[in-house]
Design an enzyme around this catalytic site. Structure first.
Site, PDB file in Angstrom:
ATOM      1  N   ASP A 512       0.854  -1.185   0.000  1.00  0.00           N
ATOM      2  CA  ASP A 512       0.000   0.000   0.000  1.00  0.00           C
ATOM      3  C   ASP A 512       0.898   1.247   0.000  1.00  0.00           C
ATOM      4  O   ASP A 512       1.953   1.264   0.643  1.00  0.00           O
ATOM      5  CB  ASP A 512      -0.913   0.004   1.233  1.00  0.00           C
ATOM      6  CG  ASP A 512      -1.994   1.066   1.112  1.00  0.00           C
ATOM      7  OD1 ASP A 512      -2.615   1.127   0.048  1.00  0.00           O
ATOM      8  OD2 ASP A 512      -2.186   1.841   2.059  1.00  0.00           O
ATOM      9  N   ASN A 520      -3.231  12.684  -4.636  1.00  0.00           N
ATOM     10  CA  ASN A 520      -4.428  13.039  -5.408  1.00  0.00           C
ATOM     11  C   ASN A 520      -4.917  14.439  -5.057  1.00  0.00           C
ATOM     12  O   ASN A 520      -5.332  15.204  -5.931  1.00  0.00           O
ATOM     13  CB  ASN A 520      -5.539  12.020  -5.156  1.00  0.00           C
ATOM     14  CG  ASN A 520      -5.276  10.709  -5.882  1.00  0.00           C
ATOM     15  OD1 ASN A 520      -4.587  10.693  -6.895  1.00  0.00           O
ATOM     16  ND2 ASN A 520      -5.811   9.620  -5.358  1.00  0.00           N
ATOM     17  N   HIS A 525      -5.856  13.552  -9.667  1.00  0.00           N
ATOM     18  CA  HIS A 525      -5.938  12.103  -9.866  1.00  0.00           C
ATOM     19  C   HIS A 525      -5.072  11.629 -11.024  1.00  0.00           C
ATOM     20  O   HIS A 525      -4.623  10.475 -11.040  1.00  0.00           O
ATOM     21  CB  HIS A 525      -7.396  11.709 -10.106  1.00  0.00           C
ATOM     22  CG  HIS A 525      -8.235  11.773  -8.867  1.00  0.00           C
ATOM     23  ND1 HIS A 525      -8.238  10.772  -7.926  1.00  0.00           N
ATOM     24  CD2 HIS A 525      -9.074  12.741  -8.399  1.00  0.00           C
ATOM     25  CE1 HIS A 525      -9.058  11.102  -6.935  1.00  0.00           C
ATOM     26  NE2 HIS A 525      -9.580  12.295  -7.204  1.00  0.00           N
ATOM     27  N   ASP A 529      -2.565   8.494 -10.892  1.00  0.00           N
ATOM     28  CA  ASP A 529      -2.536   7.385 -11.843  1.00  0.00           C
ATOM     29  C   ASP A 529      -1.128   7.138 -12.360  1.00  0.00           C
ATOM     30  O   ASP A 529      -0.710   5.985 -12.544  1.00  0.00           O
ATOM     31  CB  ASP A 529      -3.480   7.677 -13.014  1.00  0.00           C
ATOM     32  CG  ASP A 529      -4.938   7.652 -12.604  1.00  0.00           C
ATOM     33  OD1 ASP A 529      -5.232   7.132 -11.508  1.00  0.00           O
ATOM     34  OD2 ASP A 529      -5.775   8.150 -13.383  1.00  0.00           O
ATOM     35  N   GLU A 555      -5.018   2.102  -4.357  1.00  0.00           N
ATOM     36  CA  GLU A 555      -3.550   2.075  -4.373  1.00  0.00           C
ATOM     37  C   GLU A 555      -3.006   0.825  -3.704  1.00  0.00           C
ATOM     38  O   GLU A 555      -1.832   0.772  -3.326  1.00  0.00           O
ATOM     39  CB  GLU A 555      -2.988   3.323  -3.672  1.00  0.00           C
ATOM     40  CG  GLU A 555      -3.204   3.391  -2.162  1.00  0.00           C
ATOM     41  CD  GLU A 555      -4.544   3.999  -1.794  1.00  0.00           C
ATOM     42  OE1 GLU A 555      -4.704   4.414  -0.646  1.00  0.00           O
ATOM     43  OE2 GLU A 555      -5.435   4.065  -2.650  1.00  0.00           O
TER      44      GLU A 555
END
Length: 635
Positions: A512, A520, A525, A529, A555
């Site tokens: 994680d 973000n 965002h 990505d 994530e």
């Protein structure tokens, strides 16, 4: 004042909603009508192809008759009265075949000389020697390009679809054989394929007035739909008892002013309504030998879907008014209507099929009698190769056994035994490529006997590729290209089964990102990505081909290391963590540094499901988070 403004706002909302619903109705109607026109045109073309294939087979049987063609040639070369006697002999000889044609609805059969004059009309043996070349474009085309062809054509006495086959002697054209199917016969054939529809025939006025004898013109009356077209009264008489409000539907078509649509020469459909019931009027162009529109087939039928669409519009409009007045139901109603519209649009989009099948006919010995253009296009072989070669050996490639002989081929043998064969197969093209096809073969029957096999096939490469893509979408994360949660859990379940059977070491890593939400929030965002894709690439570089990397959601990622114990997995996890820490993600606006928290756990024989392993790995991951992040913890 506020009350007036509020009422005006409600009125505007209602008008906007009504406009939206009307547009939805129009879109759904057009989708249905487009599919209706496509389906009917497909049915019409399939019916013509069926007649054409039957006429080709019939011509082949006549050409192979030991006496028919020699009598024809001898008669043309003989003087009167010997010619008359030979003509009568030919007529008597072919009477049985002509009676069979009549039973099948084919009432026109004629032999022409090379110059276009009629030698023998089986349907009117007393009429001959009249030259048809000036009024028959099909015969004119035969003079310059002597090939078999079919199409619509209006003669002086007969209007219908003609199937013309040239006759050669020593490579030179000596005459032709022609069969004709009237519109009435074709409409009866269409009625069998589409029993809920009534068919009318519209013919161009210029065609009728320039060619037909006056006795035949009496069957045509001015069409109220367009001054350029005449209506075949016989087709009108055939449908008088049809359960359709013909007069009311005709008035609506007149009001629609169809001159522009009729001039385009393309299939089209209209939505008609009478007493709140929906009806469809579909116009299919009838092409002559020059591929020009000489008329239209008009199909009328009840369309409950149009009725449903109209009532959906009325119902939706009423509901919208109530919902707008109540205000509280506005959003819910809009969503429901939109979902209903989308689901109905999807159902309409699934209607109809494209037609482009290859067709070939084999005799009982496997010799090729006929191949159509689509068969040559799909396989790459020219018609001569397919006609003269062993078509079975050229095309058929049977799964698990590519060496089946013709007598063992299920495509051929099943139909030869009188049954229908349908299956997915593979055909070989001229270049040796194998293409997936769906094949249907049926017996060709004449007088109760199987005289050949008709096979229809269609290239389904796109369907197979679509299935492969769907499978890929079902198991792949669209952002990173990694396995998605479903695919990863299936692989993890398989590995657990191997653990129970072989008891080897395997390890699961749960990964994680630390403070990913901040990325973000700060960069957007898109930046997030890019970070995820950057990690995916780093992880791929660190793993073996046997390892599996998957995105579990957001994530969160997971790695399955088959055959790797905790020590080896810990080493890999540290390497992965360090590379991510020291390799920030590069963006146009700079670099983004990220760290990882990783939890490890070994798979054991006590684990009965993937959730047992995932729960332990998640606990180790949470410990890594609690201990300050950017670390690896095993359990």
């Amino acid at each position: 004042m506020r009350r007036i403004n509020y009422i005006l706002l409600l009125l505007l909302l209602f008008m906007g909603m009504t406009t939206f619903l009307y547009q939805v109705r129009e879109e759904r109607e057009q989708q249905y009508l487009s599919h209706t026109a496509t389906l009917l045109n497909t049915t019409y073309q399939a019916s013509l192809e069926r007649y054409a294939m039957a006429m080709d087979t019939f011509f082949t049987s006549v050409r192979r008759h030991p006496e028919a063609i020699p009598l024809f040639l001898k008669g043309m070369q003989s003087p009167e009265p010997e010619q008359a006697e030979l003509r009568q002999q030919l007529y008597k000889l072919l009477q049985p075949q002509f009676r069979d044609l009549i039973v099948r609805g084919i009432r026109q059969w004629q032999f022409h000389r090379r110059d276009g004059s009629s030698y023998l009309r089986m349907h009117a043996p007393a009429a001959f020697d009249d030259n048809l070349l000036s009024v028959r474009p099909s015969l004119q085309m035969l003079q310059t390009q002597p090939i078999q062809r079919y199409g619509f054509e209006a003669g002086r006495l007969f209007i219908g679809f003609r199937f013309i086959h040239p006759l050669f002697r020593q490579g030179a054209l000596v005459g032709s054989m022609e069969n004709g199917v009237s519109f009435r016969e074709l409409s009866q054939d269409l009625a069998k394929l589409a029993p809920d529809q009534a068919f009318l025939f519209l013919l161009k006025r210029s065609t009728v007035e320039s060619i037909l004898f006056s006795d035949t013109r009496q069957y045509f009356q001015s069409s109220p739909l367009s001054d350029d077209y005449l209506l075949d009264q016989r087709s009108l008489a055939d449908i008088q008892n049809a359960p359709l409000p013909l007069q009311a539907l005709q008035q609506q078509m007149i009001a629609a002013s169809l001159d522009h649509e009729l001039a385009q020469g393309e299939p089209f459909s209209l939505a008609l309504f009478h007493q709140n019931l929906g009806y469809s009027a579909t116009f299919i162009p009838v092409l002559n030998f020059a591929q020009e529109t000489d008329g239209y087939i008009l199909a009328l039928h009840s369309a409950p879907i149009l009725t449903s669409i109209q009532w959906d519009f009325y119902r939706s409009t009423g509901i919208s008014l109530v919902v707008i007045c109540l205000l509280g139901w506005l959003v819910l109603n809009l969503l429901r209507q939109r979902q209903l519209t989308q689901s109905q649009a999807q159902r309409l989009d699934s209607i109809g099929q494209a037609v482009g099948e290859g067709i070939y006919v084999l005799d009982p010995q496997g010799r090729t009698l006929y191949v159509n253009e689509a068969a040559t296009r799909l396989t790459g072989f020219n018609a001569d190769k397919l006609m003269q070669g062993n078509l079975h050996n050229l095309l058929h490639s049977h799964e698990n056994n590519a060496q089946l002989t013709l007598s063992e081929c299920p495509i051929f043998v099943t139909a030869l035994n009188g049954a229908t064969y349908e299956a997915d197969e593979q055909f070989r093209t001229r270049t040796g490529e194998l293409i997936p096809v769906v094949v249907t073969s049926r017996p060709l029957m004449e007088e109760g006997q199987v005289t050949g096999v008709v096979t229809v096939f269609r290239d389904i490469s796109e369907r197979k590729e679509h299935e492969r893509r769907l499978e890929e979408l079902a198991t792949t994360d669209p952002l990173t290209g990694l396995s998605n949660r479903r695919a990863f859990l299936e692989r993890l379940s398989e590995e657990l089964q191997l653990i129970h059977r072989l008891q080897h070491a395997s390890t699961l890593l749960m990964i994680d990102f630390d403070h990913f939400k901040a990325i973000n929030d700060r960069y957007g965002h898109h930046a997030g990505d890019q970070v995820l894709k950057h990690f995916a690439q780093i992880a791929r570089d660190c793993l073996r081909q046997t390892d599996m990397l998957g995105r579990m959601g957001g994530e969160e990622f997971a790695i399955l290391l088959p055959g790797t114990n905790l020590d080896g997995a810990s080493h890999l996890a540290e390497m992965l963590r360090e590379r991510m820490e020291t390799s920030p993600t590069s963006l146009d606006g700079g670099e983004i540094a990220m760290t990882l928290s990783i939890g490890l756990t070994a798979l054991t024989t006590h684990d009965h499901s993937p959730s047992d392993v995932l729960n332990r790995a998640d606990k180790a991951l949470y410990q890594a988070k609690d201990q300050g992040r950017n670390r690896v913890v095993s359990t």
